[in-house]
Design a protein around this motif. Structure first.
Motif, PDB file in Angstrom:
ATOM      1  N   LYS A   1     106.125 -20.202 112.122  1.00 26.38           N
ATOM      2  CA  LYS A   1     107.562 -19.917 112.135  1.00 26.38           C
ATOM      3  C   LYS A   1     108.216 -20.686 113.269  1.00 26.38           C
ATOM      4  N   LEU A   2     109.408 -21.223 112.997  1.00 29.35           N
ATOM      5  CA  LEU A   2     110.160 -21.946 114.009  1.00 29.35           C
ATOM      6  C   LEU A   2     110.762 -20.951 114.989  1.00 29.35           C
ATOM      7  N   LYS A   3     110.576 -21.213 116.292  1.00 30.89           N
ATOM      8  CA  LYS A   3     111.046 -20.305 117.339  1.00 30.89           C
ATOM      9  C   LYS A   3     111.947 -21.044 118.313  1.00 30.89           C
ATOM     10  N   ASP A   4     112.801 -20.292 118.992  1.00 30.89           N
ATOM     11  CA  ASP A   4     113.647 -20.893 120.023  1.00 30.89           C
ATOM     12  C   ASP A   4     112.848 -21.035 121.318  1.00 30.89           C
ATOM     13  N   ALA A   5     113.492 -21.529 122.367  1.00 28.81           N
ATOM     14  CA  ALA A   5     112.810 -21.787 123.639  1.00 28.81           C
ATOM     15  C   ALA A   5     112.237 -20.530 124.275  1.00 28.81           C
ATOM     16  N   LYS A   6     112.787 -19.355 123.931  1.00 26.27           N
ATOM     17  CA  LYS A   6     112.308 -18.094 124.495  1.00 26.27           C
ATOM     18  C   LYS A   6     111.244 -17.436 123.619  1.00 26.27           C
ATOM     19  N   GLY A   7     110.882 -18.082 122.501  1.00 28.99           N
ATOM     20  CA  GLY A   7     109.839 -17.556 121.630  1.00 28.99           C
ATOM     21  C   GLY A   7     110.349 -16.650 120.528  1.00 28.99           C
ATOM     22  N   LYS A   8     111.673 -16.519 120.361  1.00 24.18           N
ATOM     23  CA  LYS A   8     112.229 -15.697 119.295  1.00 24.18           C
ATOM     24  C   LYS A   8     112.261 -16.487 117.989  1.00 24.18           C
ATOM     25  N   VAL A   9     111.791 -15.878 116.902  1.00 28.82           N
ATOM     26  CA  VAL A   9     111.785 -16.527 115.595  1.00 28.82           C
ATOM     27  C   VAL A   9     113.221 -16.799 115.160  1.00 28.82           C
ATOM     28  N   LEU A  10     113.479 -18.042 114.752  1.00 30.09           N
ATOM     29  CA  LEU A  10     114.803 -18.414 114.260  1.00 30.09           C
ATOM     30  C   LEU A  10     114.957 -17.961 112.825  1.00 30.09           C
TER      31      LEU A  10
ATOM     32  N   ASP B   1     114.259 -22.271 103.555  1.00 28.89           N
ATOM     33  CA  ASP B   1     114.365 -21.637 102.246  1.00 28.89           C
ATOM     34  C   ASP B   1     115.711 -20.941 102.109  1.00 28.89           C
ATOM     35  N   LEU B   2     115.970 -20.401 100.937  1.00 29.16           N
ATOM     36  CA  LEU B   2     117.253 -19.774 100.640  1.00 29.16           C
ATOM     37  C   LEU B   2     117.584 -18.639 101.597  1.00 29.16           C
ATOM     38  N   ARG B   3     116.591 -17.928 102.053  1.00 31.30           N
ATOM     39  CA  ARG B   3     116.819 -16.785 102.941  1.00 31.30           C
ATOM     40  C   ARG B   3     117.044 -17.187 104.403  1.00 31.30           C
ATOM     41  N   GLY B   4     116.940 -18.474 104.711  1.00 29.41           N
ATOM     42  CA  GLY B   4     117.207 -18.950 106.067  1.00 29.41           C
ATOM     43  C   GLY B   4     116.005 -18.965 106.980  1.00 29.41           C
ATOM     44  N   HIS B   5     114.815 -18.815 106.419  1.00 25.36           N
ATOM     45  CA  HIS B   5     113.597 -18.893 107.225  1.00 25.36           C
ATOM     46  C   HIS B   5     113.174 -20.351 107.341  1.00 25.36           C
ATOM     47  N   ILE B   6     112.723 -20.739 108.518  1.00 28.18           N
ATOM     48  CA  ILE B   6     112.246 -22.106 108.716  1.00 28.18           C
ATOM     49  C   ILE B   6     110.849 -22.045 109.319  1.00 28.18           C
ATOM     50  N   THR B   7     109.937 -22.763 108.676  1.00 24.64           N
ATOM     51  CA  THR B   7     108.567 -22.868 109.178  1.00 24.64           C
ATOM     52  C   THR B   7     108.226 -24.350 109.305  1.00 24.64           C
ATOM     53  N   TYR B   8     107.124 -24.624 109.995  1.00 24.73           N
ATOM     54  CA  TYR B   8     106.681 -26.007 110.118  1.00 24.73           C
ATOM     55  C   TYR B   8     105.161 -26.049 110.156  1.00 24.73           C
ATOM     56  N   ALA B   9     104.629 -27.235 109.842  1.00 25.38           N
ATOM     57  CA  ALA B   9     103.194 -27.488 109.932  1.00 25.38           C
ATOM     58  C   ALA B   9     103.028 -28.874 110.539  1.00 25.38           C
ATOM     59  N   LEU B  10     102.227 -28.956 111.577  1.00 30.83           N
ATOM     60  CA  LEU B  10     102.004 -30.220 112.268  1.00 30.83           C
ATOM     61  C   LEU B  10     100.894 -31.014 111.593  1.00 30.83           C
ATOM     62  N   ARG B  11     101.122 -32.329 111.430  1.00 29.27           N
ATOM     63  CA  ARG B  11     100.091 -33.191 110.842  1.00 29.27           C
ATOM     64  C   ARG B  11      99.034 -33.462 111.910  1.00 29.27           C
ATOM     65  N   GLN B  12      97.803 -33.265 111.527  1.00 22.98           N
ATOM     66  CA  GLN B  12      96.667 -33.502 112.414  1.00 22.98           C
ATOM     67  C   GLN B  12      96.243 -34.973 112.342  1.00 22.98           C
ATOM     68  N   ALA B  13      95.418 -35.409 113.265  1.00 23.24           N
ATOM     69  CA  ALA B  13      94.949 -36.797 113.308  1.00 23.24           C
ATOM     70  C   ALA B  13      94.208 -37.196 112.029  1.00 23.24           C
ATOM     71  N   ASP B  14      93.562 -36.221 111.362  1.00 17.42           N
ATOM     72  CA  ASP B  14      92.816 -36.535 110.138  1.00 17.42           C
ATOM     73  C   ASP B  14      93.697 -36.525 108.885  1.00 17.42           C
TER      74      ASP B  14
END
Length: 103
Positions: free
Chosen positions: A89-98, A68-81
């Motif tokens: 929220k998208l996080k780096d390898a250490k668990g910090k929110v990007l 989004d405009l503010r630079g936040h990135i989120t995701y949603a995984l598609r399930q089998a159904d």
């Protein structure tokens, strides 16, 4: 379990290139639809949400991530159904929110 995420700049360029190609070919797109993730609409209440689809976790299903405009990135995984998990929220390898700031 650690999810491997694609390099976002490469993914963004790929999405932009495919969209440009589709328009150049005279492709007709269907009317937009609102997509739910869990019990909420994806990107709801965000300023200029920009979704893209990519198989984020390598399970063969296209997932959705939204910047989004503010630079936040989120995701949603598609399930089998075919439904999507709750938006996360998208996080780096250490668990910090990007957070990319106002880009």
């Amino acid at each position: 379990m650690q999810t491997q995420l694609p390099h976002l700049a490469t993914l963004a360029l790929t999405c932009a290139t495919l969209t440009s190609f589709a328009f150049a070919q005279g492709t007709q797109f269907a009317d937009p639809v609102q997509v739910s993730a869990g019990d909420k609409l994806l990107g709801k209440g965000r300023m200029y949400p920009s979704p893209a689809m990519h198989d984020i976790n390598g399970d063969g299903r296209l997932d959705v991530f939204i910047g989004d405009l503010r630079g936040h990135i989120t995701y949603a995984l598609r399930q089998a159904d075919g439904t999507f998990s709750s938006e996360m929220k998208l996080k780096d390898a250490k668990g910090k929110v990007l957070d990319f700031g106002n880009w």
